[in-house]
Design an enzyme around this catalytic site. Sequence first.
Site, PDB file in Angstrom:
ATOM      1  N   SER A  48     -23.016  32.001  23.971  1.00 20.76           N
ATOM      2  CA  SER A  48     -23.818  32.679  24.990  1.00 20.76           C
ATOM      3  C   SER A  48     -23.826  31.921  26.307  1.00 20.76           C
ATOM      4  O   SER A  48     -24.171  32.486  27.349  1.00 20.76           O
ATOM      5  CB  SER A  48     -25.261  32.849  24.492  1.00 20.76           C
ATOM      6  OG  SER A  48     -25.319  33.667  23.349  1.00 20.76           O
ATOM      7  N   GLY A 232     -24.554  36.850  22.714  1.00 25.26           N
ATOM      8  CA  GLY A 232     -23.319  36.672  23.462  1.00 25.26           C
ATOM      9  C   GLY A 232     -23.605  36.524  24.948  1.00 25.26           C
ATOM     10  O   GLY A 232     -24.745  36.672  25.395  1.00 25.26           O
ATOM     11  N   GLY A 234     -22.832  37.072  29.306  1.00 26.17           N
ATOM     12  CA  GLY A 234     -22.472  38.078  30.288  1.00 26.17           C
ATOM     13  C   GLY A 234     -23.489  39.190  30.468  1.00 26.17           C
ATOM     14  O   GLY A 234     -24.614  39.145  29.956  1.00 26.17           O
ATOM     15  N   CYS A 259     -30.550  39.061  21.015  1.00 25.23           N
ATOM     16  CA  CYS A 259     -30.201  38.660  22.387  1.00 25.23           C
ATOM     17  C   CYS A 259     -29.308  39.709  23.061  1.00 25.23           C
ATOM     18  O   CYS A 259     -29.778  40.787  23.360  1.00 25.23           O
ATOM     19  CB  CYS A 259     -29.560  37.265  22.379  1.00 25.23           C
ATOM     20  SG  CYS A 259     -29.586  36.464  24.005  1.00 25.23           S
ATOM     21  N   LEU A 260     -28.032  39.431  23.287  1.00 31.24           N
ATOM     22  CA  LEU A 260     -27.149  40.445  23.878  1.00 31.24           C
ATOM     23  C   LEU A 260     -27.130  41.692  23.001  1.00 31.24           C
ATOM     24  O   LEU A 260     -27.106  42.826  23.509  1.00 31.24           O
ATOM     25  CB  LEU A 260     -25.731  39.889  24.050  1.00 31.24           C
ATOM     26  CG  LEU A 260     -24.709  40.852  24.653  1.00 31.24           C
ATOM     27  CD1 LEU A 260     -25.023  41.157  26.108  1.00 31.24           C
ATOM     28  CD2 LEU A 260     -23.290  40.308  24.518  1.00 31.24           C
ATOM     29  N   GLN A 263     -30.026  43.841  23.803  1.00 31.24           N
ATOM     30  CA  GLN A 263     -29.816  44.552  25.064  1.00 31.24           C
ATOM     31  C   GLN A 263     -28.855  45.721  24.877  1.00 31.24           C
ATOM     32  O   GLN A 263     -29.075  46.819  25.422  1.00 31.24           O
ATOM     33  CB  GLN A 263     -29.289  43.578  26.110  1.00 31.24           C
ATOM     34  CG  GLN A 263     -30.266  42.462  26.454  1.00 31.24           C
ATOM     35  CD  GLN A 263     -29.604  41.294  27.168  1.00 31.24           C
ATOM     36  OE1 GLN A 263     -28.378  41.243  27.308  1.00 31.24           O
ATOM     37  NE2 GLN A 263     -30.411  40.346  27.618  1.00 31.24           N
ATOM     38  N   ASN A 301     -31.870  32.244  25.318  1.00 28.54           N
ATOM     39  CA  ASN A 301     -30.718  32.003  26.186  1.00 28.54           C
ATOM     40  C   ASN A 301     -30.227  33.340  26.719  1.00 28.54           C
ATOM     41  O   ASN A 301     -29.319  33.952  26.167  1.00 28.54           O
ATOM     42  CB  ASN A 301     -29.589  31.285  25.436  1.00 28.54           C
ATOM     43  CG  ASN A 301     -28.381  31.077  26.328  1.00 28.54           C
ATOM     44  OD1 ASN A 301     -28.499  31.079  27.549  1.00 28.54           O
ATOM     45  ND2 ASN A 301     -27.217  30.909  25.737  1.00 28.54           N
ATOM     46  N   GLY A 303     -29.863  35.782  30.583  1.00 28.50           N
ATOM     47  CA  GLY A 303     -30.050  35.946  32.017  1.00 28.50           C
ATOM     48  C   GLY A 303     -30.380  37.376  32.403  1.00 28.50           C
ATOM     49  O   GLY A 303     -30.598  37.669  33.586  1.00 28.50           O
ATOM     50  N   PHE A 304     -30.376  38.280  31.414  1.00 30.43           N
ATOM     51  CA  PHE A 304     -30.688  39.690  31.636  1.00 30.43           C
ATOM     52  C   PHE A 304     -31.826  40.087  30.697  1.00 30.43           C
ATOM     53  O   PHE A 304     -32.104  39.404  29.708  1.00 30.43           O
ATOM     54  CB  PHE A 304     -29.466  40.569  31.369  1.00 30.43           C
ATOM     55  CG  PHE A 304     -28.350  40.362  32.356  1.00 30.43           C
ATOM     56  CD1 PHE A 304     -28.175  41.227  33.424  1.00 30.43           C
ATOM     57  CD2 PHE A 304     -27.470  39.293  32.214  1.00 30.43           C
ATOM     58  CE1 PHE A 304     -27.148  41.033  34.339  1.00 30.43           C
ATOM     59  CE2 PHE A 304     -26.431  39.093  33.122  1.00 30.43           C
ATOM     60  CZ  PHE A 304     -26.274  39.962  34.184  1.00 30.43           C
ATOM     61  N   HIS A 343     -33.920  34.152  19.960  1.00 33.92           N
ATOM     62  CA  HIS A 343     -33.036  33.768  18.865  1.00 33.92           C
ATOM     63  C   HIS A 343     -33.837  33.367  17.631  1.00 33.92           C
ATOM     64  O   HIS A 343     -34.269  32.222  17.509  1.00 33.92           O
ATOM     65  CB  HIS A 343     -32.139  32.605  19.291  1.00 33.92           C
ATOM     66  CG  HIS A 343     -31.060  33.001  20.240  1.00 33.92           C
ATOM     67  ND1 HIS A 343     -29.755  33.211  19.835  1.00 33.92           N
ATOM     68  CD2 HIS A 343     -31.085  33.225  21.576  1.00 33.92           C
ATOM     69  CE1 HIS A 343     -29.021  33.557  20.883  1.00 33.92           C
ATOM     70  NE2 HIS A 343     -29.815  33.568  21.948  1.00 33.92           N
ATOM     71  N   GLU A 345     -32.802  32.757  14.737  1.00 33.91           N
ATOM     72  CA  GLU A 345     -32.060  31.771  13.935  1.00 33.91           C
ATOM     73  C   GLU A 345     -32.240  30.347  14.435  1.00 33.91           C
ATOM     74  O   GLU A 345     -31.809  29.387  13.787  1.00 33.91           O
ATOM     75  CB  GLU A 345     -30.567  32.117  13.913  1.00 33.91           C
ATOM     76  CG  GLU A 345     -29.774  31.707  15.138  1.00 33.91           C
ATOM     77  CD  GLU A 345     -30.000  32.576  16.364  1.00 33.91           C
ATOM     78  OE1 GLU A 345     -29.415  32.258  17.408  1.00 33.91           O
ATOM     79  OE2 GLU A 345     -30.742  33.585  16.263  1.00 33.91           O
TER      80      GLU A 345
END
Length: 368
Positions: A48, A232, A234, A259-260, A263, A301, A303-304, A343, A345
């Site tokens: 990530s 992940g 981006g 996380c990703l 989203q 972790n 940024g979006f 997260h 985990e």
Amino acid sequence: MTDTQALLALEDGTWWPGQPFGALGVRAGEVVFNTGMTGYQEVLTDPSYHGQIVVMTQPHIGNYGTNKEDDQSHRAWVAGFVVRAATPVASNWRSTKTLPAYLRDHDVIGITDVDSRALVRHIRDHGAMRAVLCSTDPDPERMIAMARSTRTMSGLDLAREVTCQEIYQYPLHDSEEHTAPHYHVVAYDFGIKRNILRMLTDRGCQVTVVPAHTPADAVLALKPDGILLSNGPGDPAAVHYAIDASKELLGHKPIFGICLGHQILALALGAQTYKLKFGHHGSNHPVQHQDTGRVQISTHNHGFAVEAGSLPEGVEITHINLNDGCVEGLRVPELDAFGVQFHPEASPGPHDAMVLFNEFVQLMAKVH
């Protein structure tokens, strides 16, 4: 340490001097800060963080060294590593290598002796931005120009750059190697951490890991009991193929997004995402479970984030970040789907939220 100076230059024209440690060279990326007091090795190897230069707010880094067990993937992914003080020695019974040696072996450029307190305050005030880290013949003007010409994180699909290239099986934990798996989970690899796989296998799941671009029909052909959308790097809105696949998978099997993956699940449901000013990075972020009011300290972790007002009817918000109020979890009971922005985990971080893996197993048991 060497006498050669290193430099971190930001796109806003500021630059931060220091001394090099680890590999030597030049790297570009988005500069962010991590508030965790431990876990630097897990940070370095978390996919990530691909494309990001990480500043550690904990001033003393490297004192307990590194070891093979704490790696979260097969390599280090950070674009650069910035610390106030890096120790050249390690004191821990698990350590097999010092941090400077680890960085050299993994070709990670590091810089130490940086005024990280001032740098983090600058990022908090002005936001995460493009930057260049140089540990060989640094020139501020050239590096600032390079930072301004590097790619931006918004609109960037980095899942393609970190995902596995082919399908593979993740075996059960050694302690359960003689136990037949109860459930089969297909996990999308958008940059999956090893501890996510461990959490699933520890709960009696056999895991099939598939590349990020795997279409929905190929996943269903594997006959899973549940589907995991992994973490992940981006911009989630740029991962169109995963959003499309998730739309097709909704309602067929239980889905758990992290996380990703959380989203992507939200986008597949019709919501929108936005970029945070400086993101959430660390292992000490408080989130509140909306049903119980209970607060969990969790690892982050990202940024979006998911835009709360864009969530459609039928989607429930399950967790809220107590620092800024952003969405940290959602669920769709009618579709047997849920996701969390943080997260569960850990690795690194507290274990407060590991119960979410139990909830995923219970959901698979309910519909099995």
